[in-house]
Design a protein around this motif. Structure first.
Motif, PDB file in Angstrom:
ATOM      1  N   TYR A  65      -5.555   3.889   1.657  1.00 55.56           N
ATOM      2  CA  TYR A  65      -4.006   3.392   1.270  1.00 55.56           C
ATOM      3  C   TYR A  65      -4.021   3.158  -0.507  1.00 55.56           C
ATOM      4  O   TYR A  65      -3.328   2.514  -1.023  1.00 55.56           O
ATOM      5  CB  TYR A  65      -3.646   2.151   1.699  1.00 55.56           C
ATOM      6  CG  TYR A  65      -3.081   2.523   3.219  1.00 55.56           C
ATOM      7  CD1 TYR A  65      -1.852   2.380   3.846  1.00 55.56           C
ATOM      8  CD2 TYR A  65      -4.205   2.274   4.212  1.00 55.56           C
ATOM      9  CE1 TYR A  65      -1.304   2.543   5.026  1.00 55.56           C
ATOM     10  CE2 TYR A  65      -3.583   2.527   5.364  1.00 55.56           C
ATOM     11  CZ  TYR A  65      -2.275   2.739   5.863  1.00 55.56           C
ATOM     12  OH  TYR A  65      -2.149   2.807   7.274  1.00 55.56           O
TER      13      TYR A  65
ATOM     14  N   ARG B 217      -0.920   1.320  -1.716  1.00 56.89           N
ATOM     15  CA  ARG B 217       0.097   1.206  -0.955  1.00 56.89           C
ATOM     16  C   ARG B 217      -0.215   0.089   0.077  1.00 56.89           C
ATOM     17  O   ARG B 217      -1.168   0.440   0.916  1.00 56.89           O
ATOM     18  CB  ARG B 217       0.620   2.314  -0.258  1.00 56.89           C
ATOM     19  CG  ARG B 217       1.145   3.462  -1.129  1.00 56.89           C
ATOM     20  CD  ARG B 217       1.562   4.723  -0.265  1.00 56.89           C
ATOM     21  NE  ARG B 217      -0.128   5.366   0.342  1.00 56.89           N
ATOM     22  CZ  ARG B 217      -0.106   5.308   1.671  1.00 56.89           C
ATOM     23  NH1 ARG B 217       0.608   4.815   2.741  1.00 56.89           N
ATOM     24  NH2 ARG B 217      -1.168   5.687   2.156  1.00 56.89           N
TER      25      ARG B 217
ATOM     26  N   ILE C 174       8.384  -0.470   0.284  1.00 51.66           N
ATOM     27  CA  ILE C 174       8.339   1.050   0.473  1.00 51.66           C
ATOM     28  C   ILE C 174       9.866   1.495   0.098  1.00 51.66           C
ATOM     29  O   ILE C 174      10.154   2.494   0.671  1.00 51.66           O
ATOM     30  CB  ILE C 174       8.123   1.323   1.890  1.00 51.66           C
ATOM     31  CG1 ILE C 174       9.038   0.594   2.838  1.00 51.66           C
ATOM     32  CG2 ILE C 174       6.402   0.921   2.244  1.00 51.66           C
ATOM     33  CD1 ILE C 174       8.923   1.094   4.154  1.00 51.66           C
TER      34      ILE C 174
END
Length: 599
Positions: A493, A461, A440
């Motif tokens: 995500y 993600r 991240i």
């Protein structure tokens, strides 16, 4: 009256199978069914047995190989302790949300578009350029910090800060002394003339510090708190600016609040997505690499892989490499005396550990990406080298990097400059059909926001917190069950419109104020603006709130101090701190940690 003759059977007799033929036929049918069920169970065997992937000692490392003679069409076959398993080419599972088209496109993307034009209130009826808002003898100089993408956030926020202060901005100075050791200046990475001209209506920008009486004006050095609000800038920076005329702010990263007026957020987008262009040599090489990836397949995946020794040591996580890994990473951690020792398993459970290369590969395969999909990997030094990358390469043999795609003479001008090399990766990752990161960091966040802005391109993600238990128990699951669970976990995500970002939701990752939803007829397009101060509608997306225009602040209006509204009260001690002339001396307690993690 005779019985009616049955069609197809002469003489009206029923066609019967003799008993001595029927019994063997039934037995053969049962045997065939049993063999079929056994074959299906073997084809859908779990991908791996060891729940902790990535690094391993020589005795426990997993090996994946491709065997075209095994009857699986050259699909992946692995061995561990003499037992074979297969990762299916296409999962038999029909559960989950994703289809073949969904791998590369979002069905809702066409309903949204990037929008960053200023409102009439922001520009005012007579504001044709920044000369109206810029006040004389107010100059702002910023020195960014970190790697390429952390510096990018600093450049974006510097433009907005100059607008808030009604000051002339000197082209930002890039960090040349940090962990990344890159001597490049702004004009060697970004198109400086385009940057100045594109933002001319927003902020006046000059290339060099101001000169007065034939001498460069000496700046007053200071630093503002992290996440400093507009009021914070007016209360803390503007008084010094009015007195000293030239302010130099160092260590300029994340020094502007995440929560801003809509027009200021849109200014952020104009800087980030339009004003910051890479220089022609960087852009041209990046585009050539994209073309070479496109020649391999219509679609390709890009992976930003952070798995450097320093980053792994800082994470405090365990990646399956046994005592050798624990000893090596512990030695690196000892360089930082203030670094707390963390519980490796707790870090995994909390989703704070980057996925291993192998875990990323398994996630992509479980989501439906086939083994023949080309994958572009942007990475630095990988801990464990080729041994660590081997499982990922086995899952995706069509594996490429900027080094493998370009000739030595093409890459030579950039090799000594980490930021320029990172810029090449940035261009290729940005244009990929699907982008995924195992971390991240700043590059992952900025690319996520950029890809949302330019059409919600598929951006994955990893839901690390939920993936941890799945990876732990996958040795006891079939491949189809693993794949079905993966798709459930990753729903929300995948970079679709109107996803609600967990946690704080940093603006660079989700520039909601700059994304508009198309509407029918002649109605005005709606802007999506997420702010903690704004109510959410039924979809979870907050409606846009257009704030008042930023006025031209006069000297009189800057008098006084009102810090009660400053939300970053914990950092007030940094209000106006004079600093030594040498910026390299000014460092936080462990600045290297921040720089390592920055991109």
């Amino acid at each position: 009256m005779g019985q009616p003759r049955r069609r197809g059977y002469p003489h009206g007799h029923h066609h019967r199978c003799p008993r001595r033929i029927a019994l063997p036929a039934a037995a053969l049918a049962l045997l065939f069914l049993a063999v079929s069920l056994l074959s299906v169970s073997l084809l859908s065997a779990p991908p791996l047995a060891d729940p902790r992937t990535g690094l391993a000692t020589s005795s426990s490392r997993r090996f994946l190989r491709r065997d075209p003679t095994n009857g699986s069409g050259g699909e992946l076959e692995g061995t561990e302790s003499g037992q074979a398993f297969n990762v299916a080419v296409r999962s038999q599972c029909t559960h989950g949300w994703i289809g073949q088209d969904d791998l590369w496109h979002s069905k809702l993307a066409s309903n949204f578009y990037g929008c960053c034009n200023s409102s009439s209130k922001y520009l005012g009826p007579f504001f044709s350029d920044s000369s109206i808002t810029t006040q004389p003898e107010r100059y702002l100089i910023v020195v960014t910090s970190g790697g390429l993408n952390q510096q990018r956030t600093g450049i974006v926020d510097a433009v907005v800060a100059a607008r808030i202060l009604n000051a002339t901005l000197v082209v930002p100075k890039l960090d040349q002394t940090s962990f990344w050791k890159d001597s490049s200046n702004f004009s060697e990475i970004f198109d400086i003339d385009w940057f100045i001209s594109f933002l001319a209506k927003d902020v006046k920008i000059i290339k060099e510090p101001p000169v007065k009486g034939g001498k460069v004006m000496k700046p007053y050095k200071m630093r503002v708190p992290r996440k400093c609000t507009p009021r914070c800038y007016l209360n803390r920076v503007l008084p010094a600016l009015l007195k000293k005329h030239v302010i130099r702010m160092t260590k300029y990263d994340y020094r502007l609040s995440n929560k801003l007026d809509t027009d200021l957020q849109k200014l952020r987008c104009r800087v980030n997505y339009h004003a910051l262009r890479f220089t022609d040599p960087i852009q041209e090489l990046g585009e050539r690499l994209i073309q070479r990836m496109r020649k391999k397949s219509r679609y390709f995946v890009a992976l930003h892989l952070r798995f450097e020794p320093d980053m792994l040591a800082f994470s405090g996580c365990y990646y399956g490499g046994g005592e050798k890994e624990r000893r090596e990473l512990a030695a690196i951690r000892r360089r930082w005396r203030t670094l707390h020792i963390r519980d490796p398993e707790k870090g995994r459970r909390q989703g704070r550990c980057p996925l291993t290369p192998e875990e990323v590969g398994l996630m992509l395969r479980a989501l439906g990406y086939r083994s023949d999909v080309p994958i572009y990997v942007a990475s630095g030094e990988i801990y464990g080298g080729e041994d660590t990358l081997a499982p990922l390469k086995a899952l995706f043999p069509n594996f490429h990097t900027k080094e493998t795609l370009s000739g030595d003479e093409e890459l030579a001008p950039f090799l000594k400059f980490s930021s320029r090399m990172a810029a090449i990766d940035f261009i290729v990752c940005d244009e990929s059909d699907a982008f995924v990161a195992n971390n991240i960091g700043n590059m992952a966040k900025i690319l996520a926001g950029r890809r949302r802005y330019f059409g919600h391109k598929r951006t994955i993600r990893p839901n690390s917190k939920q993936l941890y238990p799945l990876f732990m128990k996958r040795g006891n699951m079939s491949w189809d069950a693993f794949s079905a669970q993966m798709r459930i976990i990753q729903k929300g995500y995948m970079g679709d419109p109107m996803e609600i970002t967990p946690g704080r939701g940093e603006f660079h990752a989700n520039p909601a104020a700059c994304i508009c939803e198309k509407t029918s007829g002649n109605s005005v397009a709606k802007s999506i603006y997420r702010s903690n101060k704004e109510p959410a509608n039924d979809t979870g997306i907050r409606k846009a709130v257009v704030g008042p225009p930023y006025p031209v602040y006069t000297d009189e209006e800057a008098d006084g101090s009102d810090t009660e509204d400053d939300q970053d009260t914990t950092a007030r001690g940094e209000m106006i701190d004079a600093e030594p002339d040498d910026d390299s001396v000014v460092r936080q307690e462990d600045p290297e940690l921040e720089e390592i993690l920055s991109d």
